[in-house]
Design a protein around this motif. Structure first.
Motif, PDB file in Angstrom:
ATOM      1  N   ASP A 135      -7.569 -35.651  46.615  1.00 29.86           N
ATOM      2  CA  ASP A 135      -6.939 -36.277  45.447  1.00 29.86           C
ATOM      3  C   ASP A 135      -6.902 -37.798  45.579  1.00 29.86           C
ATOM      4  N   THR A 136      -6.613 -38.292  46.770  1.00 27.73           N
ATOM      5  CA  THR A 136      -6.601 -39.737  47.012  1.00 27.73           C
ATOM      6  C   THR A 136      -8.011 -40.304  46.899  1.00 27.73           C
ATOM      7  N   GLN A 139      -9.197 -41.226  43.517  1.00 27.29           N
ATOM      8  CA  GLN A 139      -8.560 -42.406  42.916  1.00 27.29           C
ATOM      9  C   GLN A 139      -9.238 -43.707  43.358  1.00 27.29           C
TER      10      GLN A 139
END
Length: 164
Positions: A135-136, A139
């Motif tokens: 998820d990081t 980004q």
């Protein structure tokens, strides 16, 4: 001595990359290569090349006669010092892109590791590498095809992401 030479080599890489971009802009070549997603649970190995502003995966261009898995194994060894047999890599995804003015055919292979391996960076071409939560990672500023792979990996692995 290496610490004195490393910055000069990084400058040479940036210069060569700039020249390559100009060549690719004019010629629009077709290229083929392999990127490798090295996974430790929900974390994927990302790296930063000295001559690019985006994060990527270990990988590179395919040599004549090499299979995608052979390319992936070679690039893992060259870029992060991770030695694996080509048979340990699993081909999972293929994408086409036009990033950097090239017509790229990119094969993606995966390697699952039980523990985060010790990495050996040359601090010239590859200046940073780490395992980052998926998820990081999504980004971060990623290379076009790397983003496509990670989004596909999130779907395939059944992991939701926080990207729109």
């Amino acid at each position: 001595m290496s610490s004195l030479v490393d910055p000069l080599v990084r400058i040479a890489y940036r210069g060569a990359y700039t020249l390559a971009l100009g060549y690719w802009f004019v010629r629009r070549p077709e290229t083929e290569g392999t990127l490798v997603g090295v996974w430790h649970g929900r974390k994927v190995l990302l790296l930063q090349n000295s001559y690019k502003q985006v994060f990527s995966l270990p990988g590179g261009g395919q040599h004549r006669g090499e299979s995608p898995r052979e390319t992936g194994a070679r690039e893992l060894r060259e870029e992060v010092g991770l030695s694996v047999a080509p048979s340990e890599l699993r081909e999972v995804f293929e994408a086409r892109g036009t990033d950097e003015y090239k017509r790229d055919l990119c094969h993606f292979a995966e390697l699952e590791v039980d523990a985060e391996p010790t990495l050996a960076l040359d601090n010239r071409e590859v200046v940073w590498a780490a395992f980052i939560d998926l998820d990081t990672a999504l980004q971060l500023p990623l290379a076009q095809l790397v983003r496509a792979y990670l989004e596909e990996a999130a779907r395939r692995r059944g992991q939701g992401t926080s990207t729109p």
